[in-house]
Design a protein around this motif. Sequence first.
Motif, PDB file in Angstrom:
ATOM      1  N   PRO A  86     141.218  63.621  51.693  1.00  0.00           N
ATOM      2  CA  PRO A  86     141.353  64.042  53.198  1.00  0.00           C
ATOM      3  C   PRO A  86     140.071  64.753  53.681  1.00  0.00           C
ATOM      4  O   PRO A  86     140.199  65.081  55.025  1.00  0.00           O
ATOM      5  N   ILE A  87     139.412  65.383  52.795  1.00  0.00           N
ATOM      6  CA  ILE A  87     138.279  66.451  53.062  1.00  0.00           C
ATOM      7  C   ILE A  87     137.516  65.708  54.227  1.00  0.00           C
ATOM      8  O   ILE A  87     137.141  66.236  55.147  1.00  0.00           O
ATOM      9  N   MET A  88     136.958  64.309  53.774  1.00  0.00           N
ATOM     10  CA  MET A  88     135.761  63.817  54.685  1.00  0.00           C
ATOM     11  C   MET A  88     136.398  63.757  56.138  1.00  0.00           C
ATOM     12  O   MET A  88     135.983  63.623  57.106  1.00  0.00           O
ATOM     13  N   THR A  89     137.800  63.197  55.870  1.00  0.00           N
ATOM     14  CA  THR A  89     138.391  62.908  57.372  1.00  0.00           C
ATOM     15  C   THR A  89     138.325  63.737  58.389  1.00  0.00           C
ATOM     16  O   THR A  89     138.277  63.724  59.520  1.00  0.00           O
ATOM     17  N   MET A  90     138.342  65.132  57.824  1.00  0.00           N
ATOM     18  CA  MET A  90     138.342  66.255  58.801  1.00  0.00           C
ATOM     19  C   MET A  90     137.139  66.355  59.792  1.00  0.00           C
ATOM     20  O   MET A  90     137.138  66.660  60.827  1.00  0.00           O
TER      21      MET A  90
END
Lengths: 84, 127, 917
Positions: A28-32
Amino acid sequence: MAGMKRAGRKTEWSVTLFCFGLLAFTPPIMTMFDRPVMVLGLPLMYLVMFGVWAAVILAIGVGARRSRLSDSADEAGLKDGEPW
Amino acid sequence: MTHSVLVVEDEPNIVLSLKFVLKQAGFNVRVAEDGAQAITEIERDTPDAVLLDIMLPKRDGFSVCEAIRANPAWSAIKIIVLSARSREADKEKALAVGADDFITKPFSTRDLGNRVKSLIAAGAGEA
Amino acid sequence: MVGWQVGLVSLAYLGLLFAIAYYGDKRAESGRSLTQNPYIYTLSIAVFCTSWTFYGSVGRAATTGLDFLPIYIGPTLVFVVWSVIWVKIIRICKVNRITSIADFISSRYGKSAILGGLVTVIAVIGITPYISLQLKSIAESFTIIVDYSNPRGAGGEGIFAFDTTLVVALVLAMFSILFGTRHIDASEHHEGLVSAIAFESIVKLFAFLAVGFFVTFGLHDGFTDLFGKAEAAGLSHLFTVAHDRGYGQWMTMTLLSMAAIICLPRQFYITAVENADEQHLRKAVWLFPLYLLVINVFVLPIALTGAMAFAGQDANADMYMLTVPIRHDQGALALFAFIGGLSAATSMVIVAAIALSTMVCNNLVMPLLLRWKIVDAGEGSDLSMLLLTIRRASIVLILILGYGYFRFASESYSLVTIGLVSFAAAAQFAPAIIGGIFWKGATYRGALVGLSMGFLVWIYTLLLPSFAQSGWLPISFIQQGPWGISLLRPYALFGLEGFDHLSHALFWSMLANIGCYALVSLRFAAGTLERIQAALFVDVFLHTEGMRDSWTQDGSATVGDLEELVGRFVGKQRATSAFHTFARDQGVTLRRNQTADRALLNHVERLLAGAVGSATARVMVGSVVKGGIVGLDDMYQILDETSQAIQYSRMLEAKSNELEDTTKQLQAANERLKELDSLKDDFLSTISHELRTPLTSIRAFTEILSNEAGVTAQERRHFMAVIAKESERLTRLIDQILDLAKMEAGQLDWSMAGVDLRGAVDEALGAMDGLVKERAIRLEVDVPAHLPMVRADRDRLVQVVINLLSNAVKFCRSPGGLIQVRAAPAADGLLVSITDNGDGIRAEDRDRIFEKFHQLYRGSAAQPSGTGLGLAICRQIVSFFGGEIWVENRDGGGACFSFTLPYDRVQEVVGRVGAMT
């Protein structure tokens, strides 16, 4: 055996970096950052992706410097050569 | 006939007491203060008995005892070892190197006198 | 520009490539290799960037945004762990003379020809779409540049529409043959090829950057302007990866590209097989990702520009690289971009064709020919020509296959989709490779079953549906499943829905592949050769210089036989020179009719492995070494058992060493205990002796006195005095023993404080005064009044001085005794010395007198009447104060006892402060 230690550090360095990269480039890091937003006139995601990418490349370069691991490629293999 | 006893002992007060006791018992007493002197004294005039301390300067009691036993001319000498060390090992060693009796310090003066007397008497009987 | 002009430029470019390759080969032959540097190596790895990157990324970015990135981020992540993966693979390839990925896998799993063949088949089938993708891009880009340049559309409907791709395929086949199969290489690398590929990487990079700069700074006013306009044009959905879709495909593509950078035959070939020096990796590991990053910076800008320029038109986004410059009348730039795309496509096709043809020849055709005895390695014919022919034919076949796929299937797919299908096929190798270098337990059966199952699932879930979409199979195959069984629908196998086709295929194929690989490996034991190979691969760094599976059976092959055998595959001249080199390196003379020894057999096998792969090489050497191949398995059995026995005996040895160590430790501890015990015994016995001595006198005189008889009054007084004196001695002795015991046990109460030394010395002197006077001893005291304070326990300090004084009194000359007491400040404390004028102390006794109960007998006259503990106590006290005590002899005879006492720091500071105010 001193070389062994160096190699150990190198392997740890690269594995740590790998984990960091994997985390940074996966949800989920990149989705932020994955929003159609502009920062400094550039798309946020474009900036983040290329920025992190460049940082990872820099880190590989630092890790692969000769001075740090002169001839320890062999020992790296030795260390990793154990069965799972 | 007066029997002679050589006291080999380095502690002056013990020598004093031994001299007194043995003289009272009728012996002719001579004194040596260390192992080497003891041999010299014996060579000068063979005593009937030797009261021998173990912890001596210059030459310890065991060694003196061995030296006496090594000389056939001195075989008649009765040797009584006096030791402040009461270990069995010391007693065994003393008897092994040729001592006739072993007396532990502090000793009973009467007992000491009797033992010297009986030893010398036994020696005379044999002779 | 018309078709023939573009064609001519293209051919000129290919000619230049060939010239570079030729030059590279010549340089290598003259020993001035071009490829002996990390930059060429890095650029050759950039063969990863194909026309898919060049055209496809832009197309993908123009339709879905940033989700083209994982194809490049995945390889970057793999290069992060280069030291774990690449160094190992490269070392294995070098040590085992691996020629291809098929050779690698077959060699790892017991040199199995079947596995090598399977890998080859998978690679050819899997890579065919990828090659067709390149052909498609060249054909399309050619059409576009000719169409747009020529409004009349000269090339549009004529021969080119049909033939461009075929022509391209044939031209590329020719070039691949020229580059890669000029001769059979037994040892050296394809330096010319690598140089040409590196050059192509430069060309495609510059072409891409040129177009990028043009759109960013020529058409727009920099990045911010471009992105601003794109946002205004409503293209901001392209600024994200998957803003409104899931991230499943992103993850799938990342994983796939990670596998691809290792498992694509051409990447494996260029990175591992063609690696000239392991040290080159050190630079390549970050330069190659940097290359990827740089070439991708302009993908989004170009895509956005194209999307804005062709808004509302039916334009192929894959071709924006060309159509955008053409639209702005930049013909030259468009041509440069076309050449860039051509370089991207040709480099991939050439390297892939060569890598695949090597595999087809070494791992598929030759083993079959040998097995069917069509070719007999024992005959005297020259086989190097046969090998070359097989490879050349394979190259043509592979390109024709690619062309065929292009004709019949690729029309309905974008570049990226086709590429991903290939990636998914190549990814099937990943478990066998990665498992093979880290897991010794992985077996041939596991790899075979895993690969087969993964490949079958790949065919079912990706390849067959692509045929169905192209009309080869009824479309109902996809929609309703075969025979209408919906559970078997290839895009929703066993009802797994909600994934994109690629993720779906990857999931099932990897599940089958890894699952079978692991389970079968665990279930069935490996054969002996497999175990040896497994150890050689997994422990490559241990074995690099060590034992290799060797020909222990010398057999009856002569040097001549072997030279002939090698000559048939690599050419007579090369064989002769290889044998000469070997003889020189080994320092031996080789005669033709001499029986070949083990070293030569191994060398020959490796030479042949370079030409025909390791599995084939082994069989061929075996066929020459009469009787050698028979019982080979027995031999491995023996080897294996021996190594197990060695391992076992090593364990035993380690254990027995351990035991020995423990025994030694126990012995040492026992000795120490005995020592301590005897020390204790000695101590007790000494104490007993010391106590009994005064007791003896006391008892004797008591008994004498109690008898009364024969004791004069004078004697009585004397004896009473002796008893009193000995009782005192006894008391002192007991006190000192207790003191010493407490000090040693650390139980004594010390009252440490600043002490004035002068006062302590005075007190001690006062205590000794009577004795000194009685013996008429001259006393010289030199202790200054205002010495710095020392840190000590005052009473104990006085005790030390008294002990030393009484010793001095005891041993000084009599008459004419002289005692000197001195004190003086020194660097780290006060130095106090007490000197007598007696006989002094012999050097060998100087240390021992400080031990307990060590009494000196200085001549027969002077009997010590001390306890033998005084100096031991002095030493304990002085050490506790932090000082030292020792004894020296004076020049004129006499002992000098000295000790130091540390300053009292508090006083020192106070004193200084006082001095300042």
